[in-house]
Design an enzyme around this catalytic site. Structure first.
Site, mmCIF file in Angstrom:
data_model
loop_
_atom_site.group_PDB
_atom_site.id
_atom_site.type_symbol
_atom_site.label_atom_id
_atom_site.label_comp_id
_atom_site.label_asym_id
_atom_site.label_seq_id
_atom_site.Cartn_x
_atom_site.Cartn_y
_atom_site.Cartn_z
ATOM 1 N N ASP A 22 -1.899 -19.111 31.869
ATOM 2 C CA ASP A 22 -3.420 -19.147 32.357
ATOM 3 C C ASP A 22 -3.632 -18.595 33.683
ATOM 4 O O ASP A 22 -3.297 -19.321 34.578
ATOM 5 C CB ASP A 22 -4.059 -20.528 32.392
ATOM 6 C CG ASP A 22 -5.152 -20.534 32.435
ATOM 7 O OD1 ASP A 22 -6.052 -19.453 32.984
ATOM 8 O OD2 ASP A 22 -6.104 -21.594 32.322
ATOM 9 N N HIS A 137 -14.856 -30.359 42.348
ATOM 10 C CA HIS A 137 -15.767 -29.665 41.325
ATOM 11 C C HIS A 137 -15.869 -30.622 40.164
ATOM 12 O O HIS A 137 -16.880 -30.293 39.453
ATOM 13 C CB HIS A 137 -15.088 -28.641 40.704
ATOM 14 C CG HIS A 137 -14.713 -27.435 41.618
ATOM 15 N ND1 HIS A 137 -15.684 -26.799 42.351
ATOM 16 C CD2 HIS A 137 -13.695 -26.808 42.249
ATOM 17 C CE1 HIS A 137 -15.483 -25.844 43.158
ATOM 18 N NE2 HIS A 137 -14.050 -26.023 43.206
ATOM 19 N N ASP A 267 -8.409 -23.124 51.086
ATOM 20 C CA ASP A 267 -8.711 -21.628 50.490
ATOM 21 C C ASP A 267 -9.650 -20.888 51.221
ATOM 22 O O ASP A 267 -10.035 -19.628 51.068
ATOM 23 C CB ASP A 267 -8.956 -21.838 49.109
ATOM 24 C CG ASP A 267 -10.134 -22.992 48.793
ATOM 25 O OD1 ASP A 267 -10.483 -23.374 49.711
ATOM 26 O OD2 ASP A 267 -10.000 -23.340 47.533
#
Ligand code: X5A
Ligand code: ZN
Length: 678
Positions: A22, A137, A267
């Site tokens: 993925d 999230h 990130d």
């Protein structure tokens, strides 16, 4: 007073991994955790932390934020085969289940809560939890963006419930919008949520309208949700610092949280394939250092994203090192935010003006982003590259950044002196002596005379003054030779001592020395060569004295009711100081000081982000409590007596604004609105 830094890590959380192919999820690898921990070990940081074990979060704790249905679905995946796991995973945007995922996610929740308990109980001052899967999230009823349970949101609810907290600040410096956290606390005024994120006018994942700056919260929670969207990639150290100075920190000081939790994704750091930003690891030391000044130092840092292993590891290390109280490395790069960043900053300030007192008198207005057009232009012109080509460039870049960081970290890291603060064993110093304070031998008179001769010899007649200069120089010498980090000296003539300190350090070879002088400064050194920058904080305007680039007068009298000085420090002093990038900071307190102990302590604490934390404090004051407080702040005390924060008056806001307009071309970190005055 709480001391120590907790580190929570459990290698079991590295068993959660992607079992099929993925391309969206394949960056969230177990090595993110293990290699960060190895990096911490190699810097000898693990042994300096207090190890706190992880535990599984209970079902009850998970239900503080999530639905029973979500919990049950997650639980049911433990016994599934690969095909079934893949099918459940497809129900969500960017998530994968492994048979161990549920267990890992419960450990991630529990590790986070263990950290909250360790900090809230006073067992440690602060700490970091290295966890997987991340959390910000995930939503009440859904996994999303590599996240299953919302670790940080659960921690905030838990802290409210268990410790009765009424104000919690969540800082989300991950490059993605933690929309999960926003949804959970949108209507809750007891949790202030700040997130900056790559947005690119809603083109970047998760591409939500509600990630923009105008999502300020709902109902009672209006004003307690702060979104700072980055509309361009390539944001760097100065953009992040500008966001802290002009948006987050003033709000945080006005909010005055009882606990700070960081959704700590790396990130947003250089080399990250998701973020595409440019911030180098040391910026996280600065961000951490700033947040340590809130909530009496109660700071819990929880890992979220970060997909460039080397960049992630170095940034984690910078964070933990700073939590431990090490001096902060000098920030690198040109200190000027980019136009797109300034536009975003201006817009979020405008959106929040109705809700924050410190913003009330700022003449903020919305700006239709100029970058919108250039962004579309850029897009239209870019030749369409295939997925494959992009991957290759990214891999090249990954290796490039690895090499860059290898060298960069060698350049910015410096040996930390075993003793932090130097002082002379003068009258009164016994009040702040501790294991971190070293007594320095005084210099003999001829040595002092020879050092001072040439510049201020004529001013030095009295023996007493000569001796005090000798004390200061002995301390300064230790700092210049890097035997100690900082120092404090009492002086009957602070202005003279500061002037001698400035001249001495320039002669020693320092290119930029910052002097923040509080009170009436009777001697003003010549600053024409740019090797010194003086900011004089005094009550009244000195007649005949006009400010110039390297000698700025800031007329400010601290509010009698509380500490309003934070607005001047964040809105002016720090931006100027960070633009200048000094090699040494001199803080001098002279006669007729217009700042109280709390204001001066705040100044000392925050200026330690500069010049590798090299500070010499010269104090012309017999008040022992001032000396004690400054010595404490220099030692990195967790409870600086900053007092009660009050917002500045209209008159004061105008003063700062006028100074900002006057100097923002020269000191660019002052910029916080897109339309520059001339
Ligand atoms: C925690 C985190 C990112 C998800 C990206 C999905 N998630 N495209 O960084
Ligand atoms: Zn992220």
């Amino acid at each position: 007073m709480a001391s120590g830094t907790a580190l929570i890590y459990d290698e079991k959380m590295a068993t959660h991994k992607l079992l099929w192919s993925d391309p969206i999820c394949d960056i969230e690898v177990p090595e993110r955790l293990s290699s960060s921990y190895e990096q911490l070990k190699s810097y000898h940081l693990v042994e300096r932390c207090v190890p706190v074990p992880a535990r599984e979060g209970s079902e009850e704790e998970i239900l503080l934020v999530h639905s029973l249905e979500h919990l049950e679905v997650a639980k049911s995946t433990q016994t599934m085969n690969e095909e079934e796991l893949k099918r459940v995973s497809e129900n969500y945007d960017a998530f994968f289940f492994h048979p161990s995922t549920y267990h890992c996610a419960r450990l991630a929740v529990g590790a986070t809560l263990q950290l909250v308990d360790a900090v809230m109980s006073g067992e440690v001052r602060n700490g970091m939890a290295l966890v997987r899967p991340p959390g910000h999230h995930s939503q009440r009823n859904a996994a999303n963006g590599f996240c299953l349970f919302n670790n940080v949101a659960i921690a905030a609810e838990y802290a409210k419930l268990k410790y009765g907290l009424q104000r919690i600040l969540i800082v989300d410096w991950d490059v993605h919008h933690g929309q999960g956290i926003q949804y959970i606390f949108e209507e809750d005024p007891s949790v202030l949520y700040f997130s900056w994120h790559r947005y690119e006018h809603q083109e970047f994942w998760p591409s939500l309208k509600e990630s923009d700056y105008d999502a300020v919260g709902l109902g009672k929670g209006k004003g307690f949700n702060i979104n700072l969207p980055w509309n361009k990639v390539g944001m760097g150290n100065s953009d992040y610092l500008a966001a802290f100075f002009h948006v987050l920190l003033p709000m945080a000081f006005e909010f005055d949280p009882e606990l700070v939790i960081v959704s700590s994704g790396y990130d947003s750091g250089i080399g990250d394939p998701e973020g595409q930003m440019n911030a180098t690891p040391e910026v996280f030391a600065h961000l951490t250092h700033f947040l340590m000044q809130l909530a009496n130092g109660k700071l819990c840092v929880i890992l979220e994203g970060g997909y460039h292993l080397k960049s992630l590891g170095e940034s984690v290390c910078m964070t933990v090192k700073t939590l431990l109280g090490d001096p902060v490395p000098q920030i690198t790069g040109e200190m000027a935010p980019c136009l797109s960043a300034v536009e975003s900053i201006q817009n979020v300030r405008a959106a929040h003006k109705p809700y924050w007192k410190w913003l009330a008198y700022e003449d903020t207005s919305f700006l239709q982003n100029l970058s919108t057009k250039s962004h579309l232009l850029k897009k239209a012109n870019s030749n369409t590259s295939t997925e494959h080509e992009t991957k290759i460039t990214n891999n090249n870049n990954t290796v490039k950044v690895e090499r860059f960081l290898e060298l960069h970290m060698k350049n910015i890291l410096f040996p930390v002196p075993p003793i932090k603060t130097a002082t002379i064993g003068s009258e009164g110093s016994e009040h702040f002596l501790s294991e971190h304070v070293q007594l320095v031998k005084e210099m003999d008179k001829t040595e002092i005379k020879s050092l001072v001769s040439g510049f201020y010899a004529d001013l030095v007649e009295e023996d007493k003054i000569l001796l005090s200069l000798g004390s200061m120089l002995a301390i300064l010498d230790k700092i210049l030779k890097k035997e100690v980090c900082n120092g404090i000296a009492a002086s009957p003539t602070a202005a003279l001592s500061a002037a001698v300190a400035l001249r001495h350090s320039v002669r020693f070879g320092f290119q930029r020395v910052l002097c923040v002088f509080v009170g009436d400064m009777q001697i003003t050194p010549n600053t024409e060569d740019g090797k010194m920058l003086i900011i004089n904080i005094c009550e009244k305007e000195q007649p005949g004295k006009t400010s110039c680039k390297h000698c700025i007068s800031l007329n400010w009298k601290e509010d009698a009711e509380g500490n309003d000085f934070f607005s001047a420090v964040l809105g002016f002093i720090l931006p100027v100081a960070y633009s200048y990038q000094p090699n040494l900071t001199v803080i001098a307190v002279g006669p007729n000081r217009s700042l109280g102990i709390s204001g001066i302590s705040l100044l000392v604490a925050l200026l330690q982000g500069l010049a590798e934390s090299r500070i010499v404090a010269v104090i012309e004051d017999t008040e022992i409590s001032l000396l004690q407080s400054v010595a404490k702040a220099l030692g990195g005390a967790s409870t600086p007596p900053f007092g009660i924060y009050v917002p500045p008056t209209q008159e004061k806001v105008k003063k700062i604004k006028a100074l900002r307009d006057q100097f923002q071309q020269e000191w660019k970190m002052l910029q916080c609105s897109g339309k520059l005055s001339d």
